[in-house]
Enzyme design. Structure first.
Site, PDB file in Angstrom:
ATOM      1  N   HIS A 200      47.406  41.976  35.838  1.00  0.00           N
ATOM      2  CA  HIS A 200      46.959  42.533  34.564  1.00  0.00           C
ATOM      3  C   HIS A 200      45.566  42.039  34.205  1.00  0.00           C
ATOM      4  CE1 HIS A 200      46.594  43.733  30.420  1.00  0.00           C
ATOM      5  NE2 HIS A 200      46.226  42.495  30.166  1.00  0.00           N
TER       6      HIS A 200
ATOM      7  N   ASP B 260      31.279  36.582  38.372  1.00  0.00           N
ATOM      8  CA  ASP B 260      32.524  36.165  38.993  1.00  0.00           C
ATOM      9  C   ASP B 260      33.082  35.076  38.111  1.00  0.00           C
ATOM     10  OD1 ASP B 260      30.649  33.939  40.045  1.00  0.00           O
ATOM     11  OD2 ASP B 260      32.674  33.239  40.480  1.00  0.00           O
TER      12      ASP B 260
ATOM     13  N   ASP C 185      30.437  32.031  48.035  1.00  0.00           N
ATOM     14  CA  ASP C 185      29.666  30.956  47.440  1.00  0.00           C
ATOM     15  C   ASP C 185      29.394  29.920  48.524  1.00  0.00           C
ATOM     16  OD1 ASP C 185      28.278  29.530  45.560  1.00  0.00           O
ATOM     17  OD2 ASP C 185      30.022  28.314  45.024  1.00  0.00           O
TER      18      ASP C 185
ATOM     19  N   CYS D 142      47.282  50.132  29.161  1.00  0.00           N
ATOM     20  CA  CYS D 142      46.882  49.546  30.448  1.00  0.00           C
ATOM     21  C   CYS D 142      47.805  50.098  31.527  1.00  0.00           C
ATOM     22  CB  CYS D 142      46.990  48.028  30.397  1.00  0.00           C
ATOM     23  SG  CYS D 142      46.684  47.228  31.990  1.00  0.00           S
TER      24      CYS D 142
ATOM     25  N   CYS E 256      48.317  48.813  34.567  1.00  0.00           N
ATOM     26  CA  CYS E 256      48.731  47.838  35.593  1.00  0.00           C
ATOM     27  C   CYS E 256      50.260  47.793  35.631  1.00  0.00           C
ATOM     28  CB  CYS E 256      48.152  46.458  35.292  1.00  0.00           C
ATOM     29  SG  CYS E 256      49.111  45.494  34.109  1.00  0.00           S
TER      30      CYS E 256
ATOM     31  N   GLN F 286      17.968  27.646  39.034  1.00  0.00           N
ATOM     32  CA  GLN F 286      18.523  26.519  38.279  1.00  0.00           C
ATOM     33  C   GLN F 286      17.528  26.150  37.180  1.00  0.00           C
ATOM     34  OE1 GLN F 286      21.510  25.199  38.426  1.00  0.00           O
ATOM     35  NE2 GLN F 286      22.296  26.135  40.308  1.00  0.00           N
TER      36      GLN F 286
ATOM     37  N   ASP G  42      22.924  25.334  46.962  1.00  0.00           N
ATOM     38  CA  ASP G  42      22.200  24.781  45.819  1.00  0.00           C
ATOM     39  C   ASP G  42      22.987  23.605  45.264  1.00  0.00           C
ATOM     40  OD1 ASP G  42      24.374  26.171  44.758  1.00  0.00           O
ATOM     41  OD2 ASP G  42      23.332  26.684  42.920  1.00  0.00           O
TER      42      ASP G  42
ATOM     43  N   CYS H 172      52.019  46.177  32.498  1.00  0.00           N
ATOM     44  CA  CYS H 172      52.030  46.936  31.245  1.00  0.00           C
ATOM     45  C   CYS H 172      52.787  48.263  31.376  1.00  0.00           C
ATOM     46  CB  CYS H 172      50.603  47.190  30.782  1.00  0.00           C
ATOM     47  SG  CYS H 172      49.750  45.661  30.363  1.00  0.00           S
TER      48      CYS H 172
END
Length: 398
Positions: A357, A288, A114, A326, A328, A211, A168, A331
């Site tokens: 997770h 994102d 960014d 899951c 991960c 924008q 921007d 989990c």
RNA sequence: GGAGGGGUGGCAGAGUGGUCAAAUGCAACGGACUGUAAAUCCGUCGACGUUAGUCUACGAAGGUUCAAAUCCUUCCCCCUCCA
């Protein structure tokens, strides 16, 4: 140099919509559409990004609380860095000296940076805005830093970012039509300057940022201007800044259609899982958001059946995983009771496991969306998604 | 045995006549988080009542006072130092 391999996609009859007669250096293949939803592949110097894609946020050269290896293992194909924060510390020259951001942080997949445009809004208290650029009084030591479109391009180039964002002004919400127009017009002038200062390289690209707040006419003017300049991708900025999902979706009902069909569309800073699903249905390719990582640090776990506040007392003796199915590390091996306990004790492991997770959850959601578009089952996938999310409360009652 | 200090809400700890149902921190309970100044921030936190308010509360029991967590008396308990 980035040979497309359409035979490996789930659909054999790929529609190749990429314009080939252009000089831009970031290749995007739009593989398939379902109503407005799109399936694509973005080719960069550091690899391919399958879209719709979610990019975890790694502001300061790290996805907070995660090893880069873990971010990749969770399914991420690209992540974010930030011009403002890396300019302050450690400085773009140092990153360049260390071989670029990829090498510096040990992430060899694509990186999008960014431009500092978000900080123009989020740090409005410590910056001064002029036509030339923005002067920040560093939140770290008070030192002055000047960021112009040209400087932002230079920094992102030195960071070796695959996808550079135009500088921007992220227009705050609410803004009057007049305020939004003034802000947008400056961002468009900055977009022109960004493009002029950007150095083309193979496998790298520059995205423009639309924008116009919640005003359709301004979004159109902005889109037209950006298309006139010409970019490798087009972002929608100034959304998810307080307008609410309903109003954001109203903008998304028309704004993506104003942008070129053959270029990736990136909705900046979004969002919650249901925001993303709604935006994919409206033609967005990239996202994102700090939501999965920040929530990992503030005890919120995203699951198929809605979000859990893992701090809540009801998890104290719950020996189920956070999310059934899951894969991960959280989990796979630990219970809700345990992560609740870790969180209560302020243990760093709670943050690490929950962040992992959440990123895995987001990436799984994106994969599900991609497969559903590829397999012509997006409608039922989305219906099931909303049904499961709603079911959350019932799931919690046992 | 001698000298001194102290007992306040789940814990730590302010408060020494009315503005005290009692600061603050922690704990507890709940909420928020959207291109990251965030392992952050916000709310609730004696009981009953929607509110006004009522009741019970600063070790215990008496007392002084228009008014007591705060002053006096007795009792109970804890801590430090000296023998």
């Amino acid at each position: 140099m980035h040979k497309q391999d359409f035979s490996s996609t789930p659909v054999g009859w790929v529609v190749e919509m990429t314009a080939r007669n252009q000089s831009l250096m970031l290749k995007f293949d739009l593989l398939k559409t379902h109503n407005k939803a799109r399936l694509g592949k973005l080719h960069t110097k550091h690899g391919v990004v399958n879209t719709p894609a979610f990019m975890p946020v790694g502001t300061c050269g790290t996805v907070k609380a995660m090893l880069p290896e873990s971010v990749a293992a969770a399914g991420a194909e690209i992540l974010l860095g930030n011009t403002y924060h890396l300019m302050l510390r450690p400085g773009e020259d140092l990153v360049a000296k260390m071989g670029g951001l990829h090498k510096f942080m040990n992430w060899d997949k694509p990186i999008l940076t960014d431009s500092g445009g978000f900080q123009v809004m989020s740090l409005s208290g410590i910056r001064k805005l002029t036509e030339e650029g923005v002067t920040f009084k560093s939140h770290v030591d008070g030192k002055k830093f000047f960021l112009s479109p040209e400087r932002s391009m230079e920094i992102q180039h030195k960071l070796d970012s695959n996808i550079t964002m135009c500088l921007d002004e992220c227009t705050p919400f609410p803004a009057t039509h007049k305020e939004a127009e003034k802000s947008m017009q400056m961002s468009m002038r900055w977009a022109r300057r960004s493009k002029d200062a950007f150095v083309d390289r193979d496998g790298y690209g520059l995205f423009g940022i639309q924008q116009g707040s919640v005003y359709q006419d301004l979004r159109q003017i902005s889109a037209d201007k950006l298309k006139e300049i010409g970019f490798d991708g087009y972002a929608l900025g100034g959304l998810a800044v307080g307008e609410g999902q309903k109003q954001m979706f109203e903008v998304l009902d028309y704004a993506p259609d104003m942008l070129p069909e053959d270029k990736p569309r990136y909705l900046m800073g979004v969002g919650r899982p249901d925001d993303i699903v709604g935006a994919v249905l409206r033609g967005i390719d990239m996202f994102d958001c700090v939501m999965p990582t920040r929530s990992g640090r503030t005890a919120q776990a995203f699951t198929k059946y809605g979000a859990l506040n893992i701090r809540n007392a009801r998890h104290r003796e719950d020996n189920r995983p956070v999310e059934e199915g899951c894969d991960c590390p959280l989990c796979k091996s630990y219970t809700r009771a345990y992560i609740h306990h870790l969180q209560k004790c302020n243990e760093v492991l709670a943050i690490m496991l929950l962040t992992w997770h959440n990123v895995a959850y987001y990436e799984r959601l994106m994969k599900g969306l991609r497969e559903a578009i590829a397999g012509d089952s997006l409608d039922s996938f989305v219906a099931q998604f909303y049904q499961d999310q709603k079911k959350g409360d019932i799931n919690e009652q046992n």
